[in-house]
Design a protein around this motif. Structure first.
Motif, PDB file in Angstrom:
ATOM      1  N   VAL A 274       0.843  -1.196   0.000  1.00  0.00           N
ATOM      2  CA  VAL A 274       0.000   0.000   0.000  1.00  0.00           C
ATOM      3  C   VAL A 274       0.876   1.242   0.000  1.00  0.00           C
ATOM      4  O   VAL A 274       2.005   1.228   0.491  1.00  0.00           O
ATOM      5  N   GLY A 275       0.340   2.317  -0.556  1.00  0.00           N
ATOM      6  CA  GLY A 275       1.116   3.545  -0.572  1.00  0.00           C
ATOM      7  C   GLY A 275       0.314   4.734  -1.043  1.00  0.00           C
ATOM      8  O   GLY A 275      -0.532   4.618  -1.917  1.00  0.00           O
ATOM      9  N   ASP A 276       0.546   5.844  -0.464  1.00  0.00           N
ATOM     10  CA  ASP A 276       0.134   7.205  -0.786  1.00  0.00           C
ATOM     11  C   ASP A 276       0.473   8.000   0.454  1.00  0.00           C
ATOM     12  O   ASP A 276       0.254   7.537   1.575  1.00  0.00           O
ATOM     13  N   THR A 277       1.064   9.155   0.262  1.00  0.00           N
ATOM     14  CA  THR A 277       1.585   9.900   1.407  1.00  0.00           C
ATOM     15  C   THR A 277       0.513  10.252   2.437  1.00  0.00           C
ATOM     16  O   THR A 277       0.704  10.000   3.627  1.00  0.00           O
TER      17      THR A 277
ATOM     18  N   GLY B  89       5.827   7.240   0.251  1.00  0.00           N
ATOM     19  CA  GLY B  89       5.917   8.375  -0.661  1.00  0.00           C
ATOM     20  C   GLY B  89       6.728   9.535  -0.130  1.00  0.00           C
ATOM     21  O   GLY B  89       7.898   9.412   0.211  1.00  0.00           O
ATOM     22  N   ASN B  90       6.080  10.675   0.000  1.00  0.00           N
ATOM     23  CA  ASN B  90       6.742  11.953   0.233  1.00  0.00           C
ATOM     24  C   ASN B  90       6.959  12.249   1.717  1.00  0.00           C
ATOM     25  O   ASN B  90       7.028  13.400   2.113  1.00  0.00           O
ATOM     26  N   PHE B  91       7.068  11.207   2.535  1.00  0.00           N
ATOM     27  CA  PHE B  91       7.200  11.439   3.974  1.00  0.00           C
ATOM     28  C   PHE B  91       8.546  12.055   4.339  1.00  0.00           C
ATOM     29  O   PHE B  91       8.697  12.616   5.428  1.00  0.00           O
ATOM     30  N   VAL B  92       9.549  11.962   3.465  1.00  0.00           N
ATOM     31  CA  VAL B  92      10.870  12.510   3.778  1.00  0.00           C
ATOM     32  C   VAL B  92      10.841  14.033   3.761  1.00  0.00           C
ATOM     33  O   VAL B  92      11.398  14.693   4.645  1.00  0.00           O
ATOM     34  N   PHE B  93      10.187  14.621   2.752  1.00  0.00           N
ATOM     35  CA  PHE B  93      10.222  16.073   2.572  1.00  0.00           C
ATOM     36  C   PHE B  93       8.910  16.771   2.933  1.00  0.00           C
ATOM     37  O   PHE B  93       8.924  17.884   3.436  1.00  0.00           O
ATOM     38  N   TYR B  94       7.787  16.158   2.601  1.00  0.00           N
ATOM     39  CA  TYR B  94       6.487  16.831   2.645  1.00  0.00           C
ATOM     40  C   TYR B  94       6.498  18.071   1.746  1.00  0.00           C
ATOM     41  O   TYR B  94       7.499  18.385   1.101  1.00  0.00           O
ATOM     42  N   ASP B  95       5.377  18.773   1.686  1.00  0.00           N
ATOM     43  CA  ASP B  95       5.264  19.943   0.817  1.00  0.00           C
ATOM     44  C   ASP B  95       3.948  20.646   1.118  1.00  0.00           C
ATOM     45  O   ASP B  95       3.240  20.300   2.076  1.00  0.00           O
ATOM     46  N   LEU B  96       3.603  21.629   0.292  1.00  0.00           N
ATOM     47  CA  LEU B  96       2.408  22.427   0.554  1.00  0.00           C
ATOM     48  C   LEU B  96       1.117  21.666   0.270  1.00  0.00           C
ATOM     49  O   LEU B  96       0.082  21.964   0.870  1.00  0.00           O
ATOM     50  N   GLN B  97       1.152  20.703  -0.631  1.00  0.00           N
ATOM     51  CA  GLN B  97      -0.028  19.861  -0.822  1.00  0.00           C
ATOM     52  C   GLN B  97      -0.338  19.105   0.467  1.00  0.00           C
ATOM     53  O   GLN B  97      -1.492  19.047   0.906  1.00  0.00           O
ATOM     54  N   GLN B  98       0.686  18.522   1.071  1.00  0.00           N
ATOM     55  CA  GLN B  98       0.473  17.772   2.306  1.00  0.00           C
ATOM     56  C   GLN B  98       0.048  18.699   3.447  1.00  0.00           C
ATOM     57  O   GLN B  98      -0.806  18.349   4.262  1.00  0.00           O
TER      58      GLN B  98
ATOM     59  N   CYS C 236       8.129  16.227  -4.767  1.00  0.00           N
ATOM     60  CA  CYS C 236       8.638  15.128  -5.600  1.00  0.00           C
ATOM     61  C   CYS C 236       9.008  15.627  -6.990  1.00  0.00           C
ATOM     62  O   CYS C 236      10.052  15.263  -7.540  1.00  0.00           O
ATOM     63  N   LEU C 237       8.155  16.457  -7.576  1.00  0.00           N
ATOM     64  CA  LEU C 237       8.415  16.946  -8.924  1.00  0.00           C
ATOM     65  C   LEU C 237       9.522  17.985  -8.936  1.00  0.00           C
ATOM     66  O   LEU C 237      10.320  18.045  -9.877  1.00  0.00           O
ATOM     67  N   ALA C 238       9.598  18.809  -7.898  1.00  0.00           N
ATOM     68  CA  ALA C 238      10.686  19.783  -7.820  1.00  0.00           C
ATOM     69  C   ALA C 238      12.032  19.070  -7.709  1.00  0.00           C
ATOM     70  O   ALA C 238      13.005  19.433  -8.382  1.00  0.00           O
ATOM     71  N   VAL C 239      12.099  18.052  -6.872  1.00  0.00           N
ATOM     72  CA  VAL C 239      13.332  17.279  -6.722  1.00  0.00           C
ATOM     73  C   VAL C 239      13.720  16.621  -8.037  1.00  0.00           C
ATOM     74  O   VAL C 239      14.895  16.601  -8.428  1.00  0.00           O
ATOM     75  N   SER C 240      12.735  16.091  -8.742  1.00  0.00           N
ATOM     76  CA  SER C 240      13.006  15.417 -10.009  1.00  0.00           C
ATOM     77  C   SER C 240      13.574  16.373 -11.045  1.00  0.00           C
ATOM     78  O   SER C 240      14.353  15.973 -11.916  1.00  0.00           O
ATOM     79  N   ALA C 241      13.205  17.655 -10.955  1.00  0.00           N
ATOM     80  CA  ALA C 241      13.645  18.631 -11.951  1.00  0.00           C
ATOM     81  C   ALA C 241      15.045  19.170 -11.680  1.00  0.00           C
ATOM     82  O   ALA C 241      15.671  19.741 -12.572  1.00  0.00           O
ATOM     83  N   LEU C 242      15.544  18.994 -10.463  1.00  0.00           N
ATOM     84  CA  LEU C 242      16.806  19.618 -10.068  1.00  0.00           C
ATOM     85  C   LEU C 242      17.900  18.572  -9.880  1.00  0.00           C
ATOM     86  O   LEU C 242      17.630  17.395  -9.677  1.00  0.00           O
ATOM     87  N   GLY C 243      19.156  19.025  -9.925  1.00  0.00           N
ATOM     88  CA  GLY C 243      20.268  18.096 -10.010  1.00  0.00           C
ATOM     89  C   GLY C 243      20.839  17.610  -8.698  1.00  0.00           C
ATOM     90  O   GLY C 243      21.424  16.533  -8.634  1.00  0.00           O
ATOM     91  N   ALA C 244      20.710  18.402  -7.626  1.00  0.00           N
ATOM     92  CA  ALA C 244      21.364  18.033  -6.373  1.00  0.00           C
ATOM     93  C   ALA C 244      20.670  18.732  -5.212  1.00  0.00           C
ATOM     94  O   ALA C 244      19.929  19.700  -5.394  1.00  0.00           O
ATOM     95  N   TYR C 245      20.930  18.216  -4.016  1.00  0.00           N
ATOM     96  CA  TYR C 245      20.470  18.856  -2.788  1.00  0.00           C
ATOM     97  C   TYR C 245      21.640  19.602  -2.156  1.00  0.00           C
ATOM     98  O   TYR C 245      22.794  19.191  -2.294  1.00  0.00           O
ATOM     99  N   GLN C 246      21.328  20.671  -1.438  1.00  0.00           N
ATOM    100  CA  GLN C 246      22.326  21.302  -0.582  1.00  0.00           C
ATOM    101  C   GLN C 246      21.757  21.378   0.819  1.00  0.00           C
ATOM    102  O   GLN C 246      20.684  21.945   1.032  1.00  0.00           O
ATOM    103  N   THR C 247      22.475  20.800   1.769  1.00  0.00           N
ATOM    104  CA  THR C 247      22.005  20.798   3.147  1.00  0.00           C
ATOM    105  C   THR C 247      22.239  22.169   3.776  1.00  0.00           C
ATOM    106  O   THR C 247      22.970  23.010   3.230  1.00  0.00           O
ATOM    107  N   LEU C 248      21.646  22.387   4.933  1.00  0.00           N
ATOM    108  CA  LEU C 248      21.776  23.685   5.592  1.00  0.00           C
ATOM    109  C   LEU C 248      23.186  23.950   6.090  1.00  0.00           C
ATOM    110  O   LEU C 248      23.542  25.098   6.368  1.00  0.00           O
TER     111      LEU C 248
END
Length: 217
Positions: A58-61, A79-88, A194-206
């Motif tokens: 089973v799955g859906d955030t 799903g998106n439990f790592v980052f969450y977003d404004l939809q969530q 999820c879609l923003a991450v897919s569009a970009l090349g890398a993460y930068q931590t704080l």
């Protein structure tokens, strides 16, 4: 059940209807309904194919975050439990403190006379997914101040009103006007991370570390 190219393991579902549920209570209800159906399938096929060891996935955030039980579940895809977003956030699934990703975008121009600003950050960076804010507006994200220790709260920002391919028009609220300058950076909380991450090349931590995304081979 086996065939030359695959082996039957069980059933997989994604309860995407939770995204239009309207309330956390309805999300939980949908998740329970889906779980009941999946367990019915599992029982029926386990009787028919006792040697298979039928599994359900089973799955859906929203559903996985608010689930109150996992009866019969063999695999969870949260799903998106790592980052969450404004939809969530708008669904009541997470708090704004739990949103763990923002996109840093250059501020191209500020127009205080019309309470708007322009970002270099458009559909190719953020996607065109939207969320509904507290006023019922369909927005593409939320612009907040970007700071050394992270980013500002929703109350300090303004909605991302429209997107072209590479630019975004946002509302310039008084807190934003006081913290942004043309040529500087702003943070965009994405509608759908999820879609923003897919569009970009890398993460930068704080703390300044760069983390490359996994690439397809």
């Amino acid at each position: 059940m086996q065939r030359p190219c695959f082996r039957f393991r069980g059933f997989l579902t994604h309860g995407g209807q939770t995204y239009s549920a309207g309330s956390p209570e309805r999300i939980r209800e949908i998740f329970r309904e889906n779980l009941d159906r999946m367990n019915s399938l599992k029982r029926a096929f386990s009787l028919r194919f006792p040697r298979v060891g039928v599994e359900i996935s089973v799955g859906d955030t929203p559903g996985c975050r608010l689930a109150e039980g996992w009866r019969g579940v063999d695999e969870v895809r949260p799903g998106n439990f790592v980052f969450y977003d404004l939809q969530q956030l708008s669904l009541g699934v997470c708090s704004q403190e739990e949103i763990a990703l923002a996109v840093a975008c250059p501020v191209a121009s500020l127009y205080p006379e019309r309470s708007q600003g322009l970002l270099y950050g458009g559909a190719v960076h953020l996607s065109k997914d939207t969320f509904l804010d507290a006023q019922g507006r369909r927005l593409y994200g939320w612009v907040v101040p970007l700071r050394e220790e992270g980013w500002g709260r929703v109350e300090e920002g303004g909605g991302l009103l429209s997107l072209s391919q590479e630019h975004g028009l946002f509302e310039l609220t008084p807190p934003l006007a006081a913290s942004l300058r043309a040529g500087g950076l702003a943070a965009v909380l994405p509608a759908h991370s999820c879609l923003a991450v897919s569009a970009l090349g890398a993460y930068q931590t704080l703390d300044g570390k760069q983390v490359e995304r996994l690439r397809e081979v």
